[in-house]
Scaffold this active site. Structure first.
Site, PDB file in Angstrom:
ATOM      1  N   GLY A 141       0.829  -1.200   0.000  1.00  0.00           N
ATOM      2  CA  GLY A 141       0.000   0.000   0.000  1.00  0.00           C
ATOM      3  C   GLY A 141       0.860   1.246   0.000  1.00  0.00           C
ATOM      4  O   GLY A 141       1.163   1.796   1.050  1.00  0.00           O
ATOM      5  N   ALA A 172      -0.366   7.676   0.766  1.00  0.00           N
ATOM      6  CA  ALA A 172       0.113   8.820   1.548  1.00  0.00           C
ATOM      7  C   ALA A 172       0.912   8.383   2.762  1.00  0.00           C
ATOM      8  O   ALA A 172       1.870   9.041   3.157  1.00  0.00           O
ATOM      9  CB  ALA A 172      -1.080   9.669   1.981  1.00  0.00           C
ATOM     10  N   LEU A 173       0.536   7.249   3.352  1.00  0.00           N
ATOM     11  CA  LEU A 173       1.195   6.778   4.565  1.00  0.00           C
ATOM     12  C   LEU A 173       2.327   5.792   4.243  1.00  0.00           C
ATOM     13  O   LEU A 173       3.488   6.032   4.566  1.00  0.00           O
ATOM     14  CB  LEU A 173       0.149   6.134   5.485  1.00  0.00           C
ATOM     15  CG  LEU A 173       0.605   5.722   6.874  1.00  0.00           C
ATOM     16  CD1 LEU A 173      -0.514   5.945   7.896  1.00  0.00           C
ATOM     17  CD2 LEU A 173       1.010   4.247   6.894  1.00  0.00           C
ATOM     18  N   GLY A 174       2.010   4.705   3.551  1.00  0.00           N
ATOM     19  CA  GLY A 174       3.023   3.714   3.227  1.00  0.00           C
ATOM     20  C   GLY A 174       4.118   4.273   2.337  1.00  0.00           C
ATOM     21  O   GLY A 174       5.301   3.942   2.498  1.00  0.00           O
ATOM     22  N   ASN A 223     -12.592  12.033  12.026  1.00  0.00           N
ATOM     23  CA  ASN A 223     -12.901  11.380  10.749  1.00  0.00           C
ATOM     24  C   ASN A 223     -14.401  11.381  10.493  1.00  0.00           C
ATOM     25  O   ASN A 223     -14.841  11.703   9.387  1.00  0.00           O
ATOM     26  CB  ASN A 223     -12.359   9.947  10.735  1.00  0.00           C
ATOM     27  CG  ASN A 223     -10.904   9.881  10.316  1.00  0.00           C
ATOM     28  OD1 ASN A 223     -10.552  10.198   9.189  1.00  0.00           O
ATOM     29  ND2 ASN A 223     -10.043   9.488  11.228  1.00  0.00           N
ATOM     30  N   LYS A 256      -5.775   6.075  20.075  1.00  0.00           N
ATOM     31  CA  LYS A 256      -5.804   6.630  18.711  1.00  0.00           C
ATOM     32  C   LYS A 256      -7.241   6.908  18.270  1.00  0.00           C
ATOM     33  O   LYS A 256      -7.527   7.878  17.560  1.00  0.00           O
ATOM     34  CB  LYS A 256      -5.120   5.654  17.749  1.00  0.00           C
ATOM     35  CG  LYS A 256      -5.041   6.150  16.301  1.00  0.00           C
ATOM     36  CD  LYS A 256      -3.968   7.209  16.116  1.00  0.00           C
ATOM     37  CE  LYS A 256      -4.045   7.887  14.742  1.00  0.00           C
ATOM     38  NZ  LYS A 256      -3.781   6.997  13.629  1.00  0.00           N
ATOM     39  N   ASN A 264      -5.600   2.191  10.676  1.00  0.00           N
ATOM     40  CA  ASN A 264      -6.500   2.754  11.666  1.00  0.00           C
ATOM     41  C   ASN A 264      -7.491   1.706  12.158  1.00  0.00           C
ATOM     42  O   ASN A 264      -7.700   0.678  11.513  1.00  0.00           O
ATOM     43  CB  ASN A 264      -7.286   3.931  11.062  1.00  0.00           C
ATOM     44  CG  ASN A 264      -6.440   5.184  10.940  1.00  0.00           C
ATOM     45  OD1 ASN A 264      -5.607   5.465  11.795  1.00  0.00           O
ATOM     46  ND2 ASN A 264      -6.637   5.943   9.876  1.00  0.00           N
ATOM     47  N   SER A 307      -8.262  11.752   6.523  1.00  0.00           N
ATOM     48  CA  SER A 307      -8.138  10.700   5.512  1.00  0.00           C
ATOM     49  C   SER A 307      -9.510  10.185   5.088  1.00  0.00           C
ATOM     50  O   SER A 307      -9.730   9.874   3.911  1.00  0.00           O
ATOM     51  CB  SER A 307      -7.274   9.551   6.035  1.00  0.00           C
ATOM     52  OG  SER A 307      -7.841   8.989   7.205  1.00  0.00           O
TER      53      SER A 307
END
Length: 311
Positions: A10, A13-15, A200, A192, A105, A262
């Site tokens: 993946g 944006a994060l990975g 979100n 979290k 998440n 996100s």
């Protein structure tokens, strides 16, 4: 330098951000891509970051896990809406006695991974990152970036600080990524959710950025009420979240750059929403313990409607 090899499942944006930082630090990193595959294979990855921009001109890019080498650490950075693909994706790419690092998440995501692969160490990572993919192979890192790591055990029994966690932490720290270690992954996941559930959910339902939610007295109060309800959910799992932590999350968001969450980006781009992992799983866990989280259930029901209508 670490000789551990990393696979990124993946590269968004994060990975893409964390994988690029690891490669920039000299680690052997392999990236699984979908729509960006041809572009990244030819042109590499560009990261615009508050920590300094950089480009990886050559990237180990793949469009199929069958073509990837087995790696010591497999980073799962897919959206949880793609987790139905993990039974096909994970076994071929993770080494025996390797590590699966779940940067996702929500709640109970490590439980899913544990059903797919054994003879591996599963570590959960909670990312506090403001980052967007703005174009093919182009990631914009706006703020933060810290990851909290915790090792998973059956029933989320606290594992303390383990050697495998420390090894992964060292690799990320050497790549310029701030790391915190938690002895109790389940507590970390509920903490979290204190941020993820209100911001979100409300960002999608109310079509608002984080700064807009905090600037209005009514939505700010609602955010706080939802945070306290998350805390009540954590108590059903035997985890206590201090009131001071809720205040810290509110203060942290006020200081944050205006941010489109996100989930809001996914909604605007007509992608499936991570409703079940972030809202459904905590609701069901609390319900099984006899507690109804009414505000969170309200958000969940509205998001399910929007997701089904507009997905």
């Amino acid at each position: 330098m670490s000789e551990r090899s990393y696979a990124i499942l993946g590269t968004g944006a994060l990975g893409g951000f964390y994988g690029a930082k690891l490669q920039k630090a000299g680690l052997n990193v392999h990236f699984l891509l979908r729509s960006d595959y041809e572009y990244v294979k030819k042109s590499g990855l560009l990261v615009e970051s508050i920590d300094g921009d950089f480009t990886l001109t050559q990237v180990n890019a793949y469009d199929d896990v069958a073509k990837m080498p087995q790696c010591d650490v497999v980073v799962v950075s897919l959206k949880t809406t793609q987790n139905h693909l993990l039974p096909q994706m994970l076994p071929p790419v993770v080494k025996e006695n390797g590590v699966v690092l779940v940067l996702q998440n929500g709640l109970a995501v490590e439980e899913e991974v544990a059903k797919i692969v054994d003879n591996v160490t599963i570590i959960g990572g909670l990312c506090f990152l403001c980052s967007n993919k703005v174009a093919a192979g182009h990631i914009s890192h706006l703020d933060y970036g810290q990851i909290t790591l915790g090792e998973y055990a059956a029933n989320y029994n606290p594992m303390g600080i383990t050697p495998r966690m420390q090894q992964i932490a060292d690799d990320f720290t050497n790549a310029g990524i701030a790391i915190e270690l938690t002895e109790d992954l389940l507590l970390g996941r509920w903490k979290k959710l204190v941020w993820n559930i209100p911001y979100n959910g409300l960002s999608v339902i109310l079509n608002a950025r984080t700064d807009e939610l905090m600037a209005n007295m009514h939505t700010r109060e609602l955010v706080e009420q939802v945070m306290y309800e998350v805390s009540a959910g954590a108590k059903t799992a035997g985890r206590v979240i201090a009131e001071s932590f809720i205040q810290t999350m509110l203060d942290y968001t006020v200081k944050m750059k205006p941010y489109r969450t996100s989930m809001k980006i996914d909604y605007d781009e007509r992608r499936p929403l991570e409703v079940e992992a972030i809202f459904g799983n905590p609701l069901r866990k609390a319900e099984a313990a006899g507690v109804d989280l009414r505000l969170i259930r309200c958000l969940y029901q509205q998001l399910k409607f929007l997701d089904m209508r507009d997905g």
